[in-house]
Enzyme design. Structure first.
Site, PDB file in Angstrom:
ATOM      1  N   HIS A  37       0.837  -1.209   0.000  1.00 55.93           N
ATOM      2  CA  HIS A  37       0.000   0.000   0.000  1.00 55.93           C
ATOM      3  C   HIS A  37       0.869   1.255   0.000  1.00 55.93           C
ATOM      4  O   HIS A  37       0.608   2.213  -0.723  1.00 55.93           O
ATOM      5  CB  HIS A  37      -0.884   0.055   1.260  1.00 55.93           C
ATOM      6  CG  HIS A  37      -1.873  -1.053   1.386  1.00 55.93           C
ATOM      7  ND1 HIS A  37      -1.787  -2.025   2.356  1.00 55.93           N
ATOM      8  CD2 HIS A  37      -2.995  -1.337   0.679  1.00 55.93           C
ATOM      9  CE1 HIS A  37      -2.792  -2.858   2.243  1.00 55.93           C
ATOM     10  NE2 HIS A  37      -3.542  -2.473   1.229  1.00 55.93           N
ATOM     11  N   ARG A 189      -3.897 -10.291   4.286  1.00 57.07           N
ATOM     12  CA  ARG A 189      -4.308 -11.607   4.781  1.00 57.07           C
ATOM     13  C   ARG A 189      -3.103 -12.475   5.173  1.00 57.07           C
ATOM     14  O   ARG A 189      -3.292 -13.540   5.757  1.00 57.07           O
ATOM     15  CB  ARG A 189      -5.174 -12.327   3.749  1.00 57.07           C
ATOM     16  CG  ARG A 189      -6.543 -11.666   3.603  1.00 57.07           C
ATOM     17  CD  ARG A 189      -7.510 -12.471   2.757  1.00 57.07           C
ATOM     18  NE  ARG A 189      -8.867 -11.995   2.879  1.00 57.07           N
ATOM     19  CZ  ARG A 189      -9.495 -11.221   1.984  1.00 57.07           C
ATOM     20  NH1 ARG A 189      -8.867 -10.812   0.911  1.00 57.07           N
ATOM     21  NH2 ARG A 189     -10.747 -10.844   2.178  1.00 57.07           N
TER      22      ARG A 189
END
Ligand code: PAF
Length: 280
Positions: A37, A189
């Site tokens: 990100h 995740r």
């Protein structure tokens, strides 16, 4: 960094900035931010005058039995990370801000193309949830540029097509995959993996690289490469959802003579469903 949760307030601010001639770069996320990100934020900072990140765990893109309730929510830490790299604005709407009348009766954006392949087969409602929320976010943030990681290659393509099809004046830019030291693609995740599983999950990257090498060496029996790769992954404790060699343009299975290919894989290592890919 300014944190805003009211959509109207952010929209007005962005319209004013654009009226002043500023360009807006936008990185939509569901939080639990990692280096992947942050690399998109850096891309945006290099390209646009103002960078906006959003954090919204979008319930509409989670299917029945998926991890909506347990999805990692780490807002405090995320704010620290975004501040440390001088992000200009963080948008943190609530579910009611995004779907005031309820997510089921809200207008949905259905992306017809590309949604039934790959992840769409085992997550049939997922991409409709993504295109719907990204559209809403685009209308609030009014970005000139929007950045999506290419780990979610299918999402990146579907959003690019949506923007083209609906004539949305946003340039969609794909960011390269950022990896852990063992080659595992970074993902929110990955935190579900035990240390042992994290080490074992490195096999995903190795098998993709091996298949890519075979294709580059002109071994063009794709069915054989796919079957071999699935066997190796299955023997390494990976429950394969799909392993495919496809065209980047339309995500259709590739023929021997196609160029611009993508190897895409998804499956479960323990609890989490992991995905990865490579462009050839
Ligand atoms: O990639 C994600 O994190 C999400 O799918 C996105 C684009 C933020 C939409 O909720």
């Amino acid at each position: 960094m300014q944190i805003i949760s009211d959509p109207k307030e952010l929209q007005l601010l962005m319209l004013n900035l654009k009226a002043e001639g500023k360009t807006i770069g936008f990185v939509p996320t569901m939080g639990n931010l990692h280096e992947g990100h942050l690399s998109l934020i850096e891309l945006s900072k290099n390209k646009a005058d103002v960078t906006v990140c959003s954090i919204f765990v979008n319930p509409l893109q989670f299917g029945q039995g998926e991890d909506l309730s347990s999805y990692p929510r780490t807002l405090k830490l995320d704010i620290q990370k975004l501040s440390a790299i001088s992000t200009d604005y963080l948008f943190t709407p609530s579910e009611k801000d995004i779907y005031p009348l309820g997510k089921e009766i809200h207008t949905h954006v259905i992306a017809n193309r590309l949604t039934e392949y790959l992840c769409g087969k085992s997550r049939p409602t997922h991409f409709q949830g993504v295109t719907t929320v990204v559209n809403i976010l685009f209308n609030i943030v009014q970005p000139n540029y929007a950045f999506f990681g290419k780990k979610d290659y299918q999402q990146y393509k579907i959003i690019s097509n949506m923007v083209n099809d609906l004539r949305i004046p946003v340039e969609v830019i794909g960011g390269e995959i950022v990896r852990e030291s063992n080659g595992l693609a970074m993902s929110s995740r990955n935190g579900y993996l035990t240390d042992k599983e994290k080490q074992e999950a490195a096999i995903l990257r190795q098998v993709i690289l091996q298949a890519a090498e075979q294709i580059k060496q002109n071994q063009r029996s794709f069915d054989d490469i796919i079957q071999q790769s699935i066997n190796t992954l299955s023997h390494s404790g990976f429950k394969v959802d799909y392993f495919e060699i496809i065209r980047q343009s339309d995500l259709h299975p590739a023929d021997r003579d196609d160029s611009d290919l993508l190897i895409a894989v998804a499956g479960w290592m323990g609890q989490p469903r992991l995905i990865d890919n490579i462009e050839i």
